[in-house]
Scaffold this motif. Structure first.
Motif, short mmCIF file in Angstrom:
data_model
loop_
_atom_site.label_atom_id
_atom_site.label_comp_id
_atom_site.label_asym_id
_atom_site.label_seq_id
_atom_site.Cartn_x
_atom_site.Cartn_y
_atom_site.Cartn_z
N PRO A 83 -7.54 2.10 -3.59
CA PRO A 83 -8.44 2.11 -2.43
C PRO A 83 -7.75 2.54 -1.14
CG PRO A 83 -8.83 0.15 -3.75
CD PRO A 83 -7.61 0.83 -4.33
N ALA A 84 -8.54 3.21 -0.29
CA ALA A 84 -8.05 3.70 1.00
C ALA A 84 -8.03 2.56 2.00
CB ALA A 84 -8.92 4.85 1.50
N PHE A 100 -5.12 8.58 1.96
CA PHE A 100 -5.68 8.82 0.64
C PHE A 100 -5.45 10.28 0.21
CE2 PHE A 100 -9.26 9.65 -2.28
CZ PHE A 100 -9.10 8.59 -3.16
N TRP A 101 -4.93 10.45 -1.03
CA TRP A 101 -4.68 11.77 -1.59
C TRP A 101 -3.79 12.61 -0.67
CZ3 TRP A 101 -10.20 13.47 -3.59
CH2 TRP A 101 -10.48 12.80 -4.79
N SER A 114 -11.50 3.65 4.13
CA SER A 114 -11.25 4.56 5.25
C SER A 114 -9.78 4.96 5.26
CB SER A 114 -11.65 3.92 6.58
OG SER A 114 -11.02 2.67 6.78
N GLY A 115 -8.86 4.02 5.51
CA GLY A 115 -7.45 4.35 5.55
C GLY A 115 -7.08 5.12 6.80
N ILE A 116 -5.94 5.82 6.74
CA ILE A 116 -5.42 6.59 7.88
C ILE A 116 -5.22 8.04 7.46
CG2 ILE A 116 -4.28 4.59 8.91
CD1 ILE A 116 -1.65 5.72 7.68
N VAL A 121 0.87 -1.18 0.00
CA VAL A 121 0.00 0.00 0.00
C VAL A 121 0.90 1.23 0.00
CG1 VAL A 121 -0.16 -0.01 2.53
CG2 VAL A 121 -1.94 1.15 1.19
N SER A 122 0.46 2.28 -0.64
CA SER A 122 1.26 3.51 -0.69
C SER A 122 0.71 4.55 0.29
CB SER A 122 1.25 4.09 -2.10
OG SER A 122 -0.03 4.57 -2.46
N GLU A 123 1.52 5.58 0.53
CA GLU A 123 1.14 6.73 1.36
C GLU A 123 0.82 6.32 2.80
OE1 GLU A 123 -1.00 9.85 -1.51
OE2 GLU A 123 -1.99 7.88 -1.56
#
Length: 388
Positions: free
Chosen positions: A325-326, A312-313, A352-354, A287-289
């Motif tokens: 995807p987040a 995300f973004w 959702s993500g962080i 996963v990135s970011e």
């Protein structure tokens, strides 16, 4: 706004924990989050800089005049990190907020149930490095603020330090130097990578950045601390001190803030009075970011797992994998017969993500660790509900 909608997060292939996802707010409000019983009704609430959300209905209350941050594609919030603590020792939890890098660090005083915005007080004139920490630096159960800062208008004087309230916590906090005030490693406004942990095994927590680590002396107020140069990654986020290979020497785990990658930097023999480190890829393309990383025992087996995901973004669509995807993951730790720790990715959610800072906490007091995040997708509570 879809506040209060509760859904069951999908139990994806290979996952051993089940989760309940609550969408606290579907709008981009912040990328940092805190939890505390704001109104002292016995329930934990959620704080995100501009607002606090009252459990269990998640009624939104203003802490300060709120901003409109759009969808986050080309904008940022004014809450990159948030923590709750009783700063003035009046029995009510207050909120610490780090806004956009380089701006002042602030704390907001809980008005004890009175209406209106919370009184605001400045901690420091600037908050630098994109991973400030509010943490138990000295192992005494008391958290302090660890971050870089510089005097107003003098970014070349960047300094790593720890901060504590003085006799009057409404006044700027006391600055305790860790580094020289010379703009060295980890102290720039947009520097990436910061961690706290015992690197050399002397029982005292040290402070890490990607360029090396500062060794905590017997008297931590006798700064600056001794600096040990080391290569501990590029633009990473939280730096976790963790003996990943079972050799009795603490290593460092870090994740990529804006690209792909999660790495271990394994401690080796000394050279020139400082230990060497060898990089090992753990998840080069998962996963990135991954702009925040937490170590916690999610499955209660005695080993520290990792929790991370996608911011995300983080800079719009400019970063690798920006529109993917987040994801939110916990990385399950398993120790092999050779003593090595291996991590197995366990997906929790893909919407959702962080953010840049989040919390892992037993939110509902059921003995299981839960996850609270705020980011450009919204504000989310992920609660463990059992095992599959």
């Amino acid at each position: 706004m879809t506040t209060g909608i509760v859904v069951l997060a999908a139990v994806l292939a290979g996952s051993e924990l089940e989760w309940k996802k609550t969408i606290i707010d579907a709008r981009f409000r912040a990328e940092g989050v805190a939890t505390a019983d704001v109104n002292r009704d016995g329930r934990r609430d959620i704080l995100i800089g501009d607002y606090w959300y009252e459990a269990p209905t998640w009624t939104k209350h203003e802490i300060r005049p709120p901003g409109d941050y759009g969808d986050g594609l080309g904008s940022y919030s004014e809450c990159m990190c948030a923590w709750a603590d009783d700063i003035n020792q009046d029995g009510w939890p207050d909120q610490i907020v780090i806004g956009f890098p380089g701006k002042p660090a602030l704390w907001y005083e809980n008005p004890k149930g009175r209406p209106g915005h919370w009184p605001v007080h400045q901690i420091a004139p600037s908050a630098c490095n994109e991973t400030p920490l509010y943490t138990d630096l000295f192992g005494d159960g008391k958290r302090v603020l660890v971050m870089a800062w510089h005097p107003e208008g003098k970014p070349e004087k960047g300094q790593m330090a720890w901060f504590t309230p003085g006799d009057d916590p409404t006044q700027p906090w006391r600055v305790h130097p860790i580094s020289e005030a010379n703009g060295g490693p980890g102290t720039a406004v947009f520097a990436h990578g910061l961690g706290v942990g015992d690197v050399n095994g002397d029982g005292r927590n040290d402070v890490l950045c990607t360029g090396g680590w500062w060794e905590q002396p017997e008297n931590p107020t006798a700064g600056p601390w001794r600096f040990h140069p080391a290569q501990l990654g590029d633009a990473v986020a939280n730096m976790i001190v963790y003996d990943i290979n079972g050799d009795g020497r603490n290593d460092v785990i870090a994740s990529s803030a804006h690209k792909y990658g999660i790495w271990a930097f394994e401690q080796g023999d000394e050279s020139g009075g400082s230990p060497t480190f060898a990089r090992r890829d753990l998840f080069p393309e998962l996963v990135s970011e991954t702009h925040a990383l937490i170590a916690a025992d999610m499955d209660r087996d005695g080993l520290l797992d990792l929790v991370t995901g996608k911011r995300f973004w983080s800079h719009g669509r400019a970063e690798p994998g920006a529109d993917r995807p987040a994801m939110l993951y916990w990385l399950q730790a398993r120790r092999g017969r050779d003593g090595q720790i291996e991590f197995e990715p366990r997906p929790i959610d893909d919407q959702s993500g962080i953010g840049t800072q989040f919390e892992v906490v037993d939110f509902n007091d059921d003995g299981r660790l839960d996850i609270v995040t705020a980011n450009k997708k919204g504000v989310f509570l992920l609660e463990q509900v059992g095992t599959r």
